[in-house]
Design a protein around this motif. Structure first.
Motif, PDB file in Angstrom:
ATOM      1  N   UNK A  71       0.838  -1.204   0.000  1.00  0.00           N
ATOM      2  CA  UNK A  71       0.000   0.000   0.000  1.00  0.00           C
ATOM      3  C   UNK A  71       0.877   1.262   0.000  1.00  0.00           C
ATOM      4  N   UNK A  72       2.028   1.153   0.654  1.00  0.00           N
ATOM      5  CA  UNK A  72       2.943   2.309   0.684  1.00  0.00           C
ATOM      6  C   UNK A  72       3.365   2.678  -0.739  1.00  0.00           C
ATOM      7  N   UNK A  73       3.699   1.666  -1.524  1.00  0.00           N
ATOM      8  CA  UNK A  73       4.098   1.912  -2.905  1.00  0.00           C
ATOM      9  C   UNK A  73       2.969   2.513  -3.721  1.00  0.00           C
ATOM     10  N   UNK A  74       1.780   1.984  -3.529  1.00  0.00           N
ATOM     11  CA  UNK A  74       0.634   2.489  -4.301  1.00  0.00           C
ATOM     12  C   UNK A  74       0.296   3.923  -3.906  1.00  0.00           C
ATOM     13  N   UNK A  75       0.452   4.233  -2.622  1.00  0.00           N
ATOM     14  CA  UNK A  75       0.188   5.606  -2.162  1.00  0.00           C
ATOM     15  C   UNK A  75       1.261   6.567  -2.673  1.00  0.00           C
ATOM     16  N   UNK A  76       2.486   6.078  -2.704  1.00  0.00           N
ATOM     17  CA  UNK A  76       3.601   6.883  -3.218  1.00  0.00           C
ATOM     18  C   UNK A  76       3.331   7.249  -4.683  1.00  0.00           C
ATOM     19  N   UNK A 108       0.447   7.352  -6.205  1.00  0.00           N
ATOM     20  CA  UNK A 108      -0.695   8.270  -6.270  1.00  0.00           C
ATOM     21  C   UNK A 108      -0.247   9.699  -5.965  1.00  0.00           C
ATOM     22  N   UNK A 109       0.615   9.825  -4.949  1.00  0.00           N
ATOM     23  CA  UNK A 109       1.045  11.169  -4.540  1.00  0.00           C
ATOM     24  C   UNK A 109       1.850  11.862  -5.651  1.00  0.00           C
ATOM     25  N   UNK A 110       2.398  11.071  -6.566  1.00  0.00           N
ATOM     26  CA  UNK A 110       3.131  11.661  -7.704  1.00  0.00           C
ATOM     27  C   UNK A 110       2.225  11.858  -8.908  1.00  0.00           C
ATOM     28  N   UNK A 111       0.944  11.565  -8.731  1.00  0.00           N
ATOM     29  CA  UNK A 111      -0.008  11.740  -9.824  1.00  0.00           C
ATOM     30  C   UNK A 111       0.145  10.687 -10.914  1.00  0.00           C
ATOM     31  N   UNK A 112       0.697   9.502 -10.543  1.00  0.00           N
ATOM     32  CA  UNK A 112       0.910   8.441 -11.543  1.00  0.00           C
ATOM     33  C   UNK A 112      -0.071   7.300 -11.336  1.00  0.00           C
ATOM     34  N   UNK A 113      -0.193   6.479 -12.381  1.00  0.00           N
ATOM     35  CA  UNK A 113      -1.090   5.319 -12.318  1.00  0.00           C
ATOM     36  C   UNK A 113      -0.285   4.033 -12.455  1.00  0.00           C
ATOM     37  N   UNK A 114      -0.861   2.925 -11.976  1.00  0.00           N
ATOM     38  CA  UNK A 114      -0.203   1.631 -12.161  1.00  0.00           C
ATOM     39  C   UNK A 114      -0.214   1.306 -13.649  1.00  0.00           C
ATOM     40  N   UNK A 122      -4.187  -1.815   1.954  1.00  0.00           N
ATOM     41  CA  UNK A 122      -3.910  -2.695   0.811  1.00  0.00           C
ATOM     42  C   UNK A 122      -5.208  -2.947   0.037  1.00  0.00           C
ATOM     43  N   UNK A 123      -6.300  -3.143   0.779  1.00  0.00           N
ATOM     44  CA  UNK A 123      -7.598  -3.371   0.124  1.00  0.00           C
ATOM     45  C   UNK A 123      -8.026  -2.155  -0.691  1.00  0.00           C
ATOM     46  N   UNK A 124      -7.965  -0.999  -0.071  1.00  0.00           N
ATOM     47  CA  UNK A 124      -8.427   0.229  -0.740  1.00  0.00           C
ATOM     48  C   UNK A 124      -7.576   0.513  -1.976  1.00  0.00           C
ATOM     49  N   UNK A 125      -6.256   0.444  -1.811  1.00  0.00           N
ATOM     50  CA  UNK A 125      -5.368   0.877  -2.906  1.00  0.00           C
ATOM     51  C   UNK A 125      -5.317  -0.138  -4.051  1.00  0.00           C
ATOM     52  N   UNK A 126      -5.382  -1.437  -3.741  1.00  0.00           N
ATOM     53  CA  UNK A 126      -5.383  -2.405  -4.849  1.00  0.00           C
ATOM     54  C   UNK A 126      -6.692  -2.299  -5.606  1.00  0.00           C
ATOM     55  N   UNK A 127      -7.773  -2.129  -4.890  1.00  0.00           N
ATOM     56  CA  UNK A 127      -9.067  -2.036  -5.566  1.00  0.00           C
ATOM     57  C   UNK A 127      -9.125  -0.781  -6.448  1.00  0.00           C
ATOM     58  N   UNK A 147      14.351  -9.508  -5.177  1.00  0.00           N
ATOM     59  CA  UNK A 147      13.751  -8.501  -4.317  1.00  0.00           C
ATOM     60  C   UNK A 147      14.157  -7.106  -4.748  1.00  0.00           C
ATOM     61  N   UNK A 148      13.263  -6.144  -4.521  1.00  0.00           N
ATOM     62  CA  UNK A 148      13.550  -4.753  -4.876  1.00  0.00           C
ATOM     63  C   UNK A 148      13.260  -3.849  -3.670  1.00  0.00           C
ATOM     64  N   UNK A 149      13.821  -2.657  -3.691  1.00  0.00           N
ATOM     65  CA  UNK A 149      13.602  -1.687  -2.628  1.00  0.00           C
ATOM     66  C   UNK A 149      12.370  -0.837  -2.919  1.00  0.00           C
ATOM     67  N   UNK A 150      12.048   0.051  -1.980  1.00  0.00           N
ATOM     68  CA  UNK A 150      10.772   0.757  -2.099  1.00  0.00           C
ATOM     69  C   UNK A 150      10.728   1.736  -3.280  1.00  0.00           C
ATOM     70  N   UNK A 151      11.858   2.394  -3.612  1.00  0.00           N
ATOM     71  CA  UNK A 151      11.775   3.307  -4.763  1.00  0.00           C
ATOM     72  C   UNK A 151      11.689   2.528  -6.072  1.00  0.00           C
ATOM     73  N   UNK A 152      12.344   1.359  -6.098  1.00  0.00           N
ATOM     74  CA  UNK A 152      12.232   0.499  -7.284  1.00  0.00           C
ATOM     75  C   UNK A 152      10.799  -0.010  -7.435  1.00  0.00           C
ATOM     76  N   UNK A 153      10.191  -0.292  -6.284  1.00  0.00           N
ATOM     77  CA  UNK A 153       8.809  -0.783  -6.294  1.00  0.00           C
ATOM     78  C   UNK A 153       7.889   0.242  -6.973  1.00  0.00           C
ATOM     79  N   UNK A 154       8.052   1.496  -6.595  1.00  0.00           N
ATOM     80  CA  UNK A 154       7.243   2.553  -7.208  1.00  0.00           C
ATOM     81  C   UNK A 154       7.553   2.649  -8.704  1.00  0.00           C
ATOM     82  N   UNK A 155       8.826   2.500  -9.042  1.00  0.00           N
ATOM     83  CA  UNK A 155       9.243   2.555 -10.449  1.00  0.00           C
ATOM     84  C   UNK A 155       8.558   1.457 -11.263  1.00  0.00           C
TER      85      UNK A 155
END
Ligand SMILES: CC(C)[C@H](C(=O)O)[C@@H](O)C(=O)O
Ligand code: SF4
Length: 467
Positions: free
Chosen positions: A39-44, A46-52, A86-91, A143-151
């Motif tokens: 959820x942290x990655x998905x929120x990150x 969103x905060x950058x105005x990006x989509x999955x 996790x539920x809110x952001x994945x949905x 495995x990847x780190x959190x900034x890679x996850x957002x990437x």
């Protein structure tokens, strides 16, 4: 031109752009999310105005922060918040979530293979160091780190430096009582916990070929404890049989095409590796760790190293520190060391075959007085299959506690801890200081060895308890 290795073949198929001599932009085929970072990655994002970028290639499940008590009683406030997010952001992003109590939920590295999300030749990432597990199916997984996850969420690609290659060949026929877990612990003991640093390791040889897929997943799981981000086994007929018909594996004509492509993946006979190691598995006996790194490992019939017998001052000091933390005497036999806890679970050893191996030892016997022993299946599906074959009953009759799927005591999540100063035999992958709770003492071993130790009330040689 020399032949190519499994790693090089998968790598080359995924290069979107060559960024420098040794660094590429790779396409990522599967992205797995768990409750701690998902959820942290998905929120990150969103905060950058990006989509999955590719929600259909992204899958999520809660595992780390959930209670594994029966009925999930007592999930912490943080765990509940992470689950809700996790539920809110994945949905909101259209990502499939395998939710609590649903088939598909479980430790992220157990569910990927089980659902057929993890496939040979695929690139798989997750914000978790044990993503190397999926390499057991012939995937390039890490495995990847959190900034890679957002990437990856934003682009479905990742910049990676091409690793060096190592081939670890396990040759021979496994002796009775020796398992995949013992093979990989023996390798770590042999080349050290940093022996694989900078390498992608391919596990090969007759003993790897003979292993069922679940054993290969166990071996690859500990690659990171060898220092290697990636570990893999070339796919073969066993791999294809394991995957056939799984919910997310290709079906029909696509299946045939996939298998045809997967057959091309194994390393060419003339592939060159930067390092080769050969292990004679016939010399391996059941392994158990004595210290605070997975490389602190001995055969269960061995003795705890005596620092006085070590000349190198650095090594001597490291052994002394480990022994002090572990409350052990150098020179004493490791078998017979009394234990307080036994944990059978984690992404290393919580699949059906692991539970069967432990149940085989536990059947008709009793956990020793004063020992608490938990069995934590790796996924909801593992749990259901185990119950269907009555494994839960064998464990409960023997005095083990049967729990809900999740990471649990592997990392002392959600208050599921070994008390300070207490000693545990654990089927997980890390025996670091405090890993199973502040001042908790962890001995890594196979499921069969862990079950034998629960019955004996002390570190035990499963070969003495054979059926
Ligand atoms: C929480 C997670 C990031 C961590 C990992 O990366 O491995 C955990 O799963 C572990 O085993 O320590
Ligand atoms: S079971 Fe343990 S090692 Fe595996 S992902 Fe969970 S915390 Fe990490």
């Amino acid at each position: 031109m020399p032949g190519r290795s499994l790693l090089e073949k998968i790598w080359d198929q995924h290069v979107i752009a060559r960024l420098s001599e040794d660094t590429d932009l790779l396409h990522i085929d599967r992205h797995l999310l768990h409750d701690l970072g998902g959820s942290r990655g998905l929120l990150d994002l969103k905060s950058r105005g990006l989509k999955v970028h590719n929600p259909e290639l992204t899958f999520a499940t809660p595992d780390h922060a959930l209670s594994t008590a029966p009925g999930r009683a007592g999930t912490s406030k943080i765990g509940l918040e992470l689950l809700a997010a996790l539920r809110v952001e994945t949905s909101a992003s259209g990502i499939t979530l395998f939710d609590v109590d649903q088939p598909g939920q479980g430790i992220v590295h157990v569910i990927g293979p089980e659902l057929g999300l993890s496939l040979p030749g695929a690139t798989i990432v997750c914000g978790d160091s044990h993503t190397c597990t999926h390499g057991g199916l012939g995937a390039l997984a890490f495995g990847i780190g959190s900034s890679e996850l957002t990437h990856v969420l934003a682009t479905q690609s990742l910049i990676q430096r091409r690793p060096k290659t190592m081939r670890a060949r396990f040759e021979g026929k496994l002796p009775l009582g020796v398992t995949a877990k013992d093979m990989i612990l023996a390798l770590i003991g042999h080349i050290g916990a940093a022996g694989g640093t900078g390498y992608a390791v391919e596990y090969a040889g007759s003993a790897i070929r003979a292993l069922p897929i679940e054993g290969r997943l166990t071996i690859c799981n500990l690659s990171i404890e060898l220092g290697a981000k990636m570990g893999m086994v070339a796919p073969d007929e066993k791999t294809f049989e394991f995957l056939r018909g799984r919910p997310y594996a290709p079906q029909g004509e696509m299946w045939d095409l996939a298998v045809k492509a997967w057959r091309e993946l194994p390393s060419d006979p003339d592939a060159v590796f930067d390092r080769e190691v050969v292990i004679d598995v016939e010399k391996i006996i059941p392994q158990v760790t004595w210290g605070i790194s997975p490389e602190h490992v001995v055969g269960v019939d061995g003795v705890i190293p005596d620092p006085k017998a070590v000349d190198d001052p650095l090594r001597r000091a490291a052994i002394e520190t480990a022994l002090e933390y572990m409350g052990l005497q150098g020179g004493a036999p490791i078998a017979g060391t009394p234990v307080d806890w036994v944990f059978i679970g984690s992404c290393t050893n919580s699949r059906l075959s692991d539970l069967r191996a432990a149940a085989e030892v536990a059947r008709g016997r009793k956990v020793a007085a004063g020992v608490r022993a938990w069995v934590v299946p790796g996924s909801e599906n593992v749990k259901r299959e185990a119950v269907a074959e009555g494994l839960d009953k064998i464990f409960i009759d023997a005095g083990f506690e049967w729990r809900e799927p999740g990471c649990s005591m592997c990392l002392a999540a959600n208050g599921e801890v070994v008390a300070p100063g207490q000693r545990s035999v654990s089927t997980s992958n890390r025996n670091f200081v405090g890993r199973q709770g502040p001042r908790a003492r962890t001995h890594l071993a196979s499921p069969a060895s862990a079950a034998a130790s629960a019955i004996a009330g002390a570190i035990a040689d499963v070969r003495m308890m054979g059926r």
